[in-house]
Scaffold this motif. Structure first.
Motif, short mmCIF file in Angstrom:
data_model
loop_
_atom_site.label_atom_id
_atom_site.label_comp_id
_atom_site.label_asym_id
_atom_site.label_seq_id
_atom_site.Cartn_x
_atom_site.Cartn_y
_atom_site.Cartn_z
N THR A 60 1.06 2.90 -5.67
CA THR A 60 0.11 3.67 -6.01
C THR A 60 0.28 4.26 -7.35
OG1 THR A 60 -0.71 3.98 -3.96
CG2 THR A 60 -1.86 5.14 -5.40
N LYS A 61 1.65 5.26 -7.35
CA LYS A 61 2.11 5.83 -8.53
C LYS A 61 2.22 4.90 -9.66
CE LYS A 61 5.71 8.74 -10.11
NZ LYS A 61 7.35 9.56 -10.03
N ASP A 99 0.88 -1.21 -0.07
CA ASP A 99 0.00 -0.12 -0.03
C ASP A 99 0.80 1.21 -0.08
OD1 ASP A 99 0.95 -0.26 2.62
OD2 ASP A 99 -1.05 -0.40 3.57
N ASP A 100 2.11 1.07 -0.29
CA ASP A 100 2.99 2.41 -0.49
C ASP A 100 2.56 3.20 -1.37
OD1 ASP A 100 5.51 3.45 -1.39
OD2 ASP A 100 6.48 2.77 0.41
N GLU A 101 2.78 4.35 -1.34
CA GLU A 101 2.26 5.57 -2.32
C GLU A 101 3.22 5.43 -3.56
OE1 GLU A 101 5.08 9.21 -0.64
OE2 GLU A 101 3.01 9.05 -0.62
N ARG A 102 4.27 4.80 -3.59
CA ARG A 102 5.13 4.55 -4.71
C ARG A 102 4.48 3.33 -5.50
NH1 ARG A 102 10.74 4.03 -1.71
NH2 ARG A 102 9.24 2.88 -0.34
#
Length: 369
Positions: A183-184, A178-181
């Protein structure tokens, strides 16, 4: 030539969207039923270890590695991937690179471009220009909602966004899914669909090379270096290759390998086959045709073309990271869930849902150091 008295029964099965689903289902049935083949092709790494080694269905190959000198002729990191609890269980016949971008100079010329995109931002800029000419920028094949083709692309997007250590951390619990990276990376993947061949949901992996090579076909395709062998076999020459956008300095590694099942019906012949698979002569005969580099470090470079010699140098100098889609990074159980998540993204274009499915898949896989 070395064993003319041994007959090879090639029982290969087609199908499975690039990861051999039909073969693996039959193999599981035979292994559980105590009727294994003498050997079988499997991706080097977690695919075999989680699928059959931990279950006690494979013989360790320590003696074979010692007698054939493979501890000296295979790179140590390759041996480590082939091993479980310090014992090697398969013989790598090659090394493939996942992060190859195949591009058609004649198509990019139509938008005044002579070089492939080095970043995803550049790719999207080219994609817009190509869209104005009704040309797909990226070849994708997702027939049947399998998710495998997208899974191959995404592993390279993940490498481009996370880079080496954080990418590897996805498989030992140090980088959460679930890391924002992540997501990116999923947002980039979702945006790539906007520039794919419009019929990608109904295009099969087996047909995508013909689509790429056809008049009016996509400008680019992100697929492993076996693609060069396929295109060569088709007599197609209007292509060049580059590293996938953002993956400069990385070699996304996978390997085909063979092991020795317990109770192999013709064990001595199977061992003879494995010896040829791991031999210098065997690897130098096989890999130039497959368009892969040998797992051995003592290959006869004169037998390999320009791309493969470059790949040998890159494999020796670049940072290697394991492929998800091709069994090196994670278990088959995770891969199946990973592909389901990507199939959902391709169908529904919902990044948040896809990421939630990937988080759940990682929890099920219990990634940890």
């Amino acid at each position: 030539e070395q064993h003319p008295d041994i007959e090879i029964n090639n029982a290969a099965l087609a199908g499975g969207q690039g990861q051999g689903g039909n073969m693996k289902a039959l193999l599981e049935t035979r292994m559980l039923g105590g009727q294994p083949p003498d050997s079988f092709q499997v991706h080097l790494g977690r695919e075999l270890i989680d699928g059959h080694v931990i279950a006690g269905r494979m013989e360790p190959l320590d003696d074979l590695y010692a007698s054939e000198g493979w501890n000296e002729t295979f790179q140590q990191d390759v041996i480590d991937i082939a091993s479980y609890e310090g014992h090697p269980y398969s013989v790598p016949v090659n090394i493939h690179r996942s992060n190859c971008l195949w591009w058609r100079p004649s198509v990019l010329e139509q938008i005044g471009v002579s070089e492939p995109p080095a970043t995803w931002d550049e790719f999207f800029e080219m994609g817009e220009a190509l869209k104005e000419k009704n040309i797909p920028a990226m070849a994708i094949a997702e027939q049947g909602g399998a998710g495998g083709f997208s899974g191959h692309i995404l592993e390279n997007v993940l490498v481009s966004v996370l880079q080496g250590d954080a990418y590897r951390g996805l498989f030992d619990g140090t980088t959460p899914w679930d890391d924002e990276r992540v997501t990116k990376a999923l947002e980039i993947m979702n945006h790539i669909y906007d520039y794919a061949n419009p019929d990608f949901p109904s295009t099969s992996w087996g047909d995508i090379n013909d689509r790429f090579a056809a008049d009016g076909g996509p400008a680019m395709m992100l697929m492993g270096d076996w693609t060069r062998g396929v295109l060569q076999s088709m007599g197609f020459a209007d292509y060049k290759w580059a590293l996938a956008p953002g993956t400069q300095g990385y070699f996304v590694v996978l390997s085909d390998s063979f092991g020795l099942p317990k109770n192999a019906p013709h064990r001595d012949n199977a061992i003879a086959f494995l010896k040829v698979c791991g031999s210098k002569e065997g690897q130098d005969a096989f890999n130039p045709i497959k368009v892969s580099i040998p797992a051995r470090t003592d290959a006869d470079r004169s037998k390999y073309d320009e791309y493969l010699q470059e790949a040998m140098d890159d494999f020796a100098s670049m940072e290697g990271v394991p492929s998800i889609q091709h069994g090196a990074a994670a278990s088959q159980t995770f891969l199946l869930d990973y592909d389901i998540a990507l199939a959902d993204l391709a169908a529904n274009r919902d990044v948040a849902k896809c990421q939630s499915l990937l988080v759940q898949a990682a929890e099920t896989a219990e990634f940890k150091k």
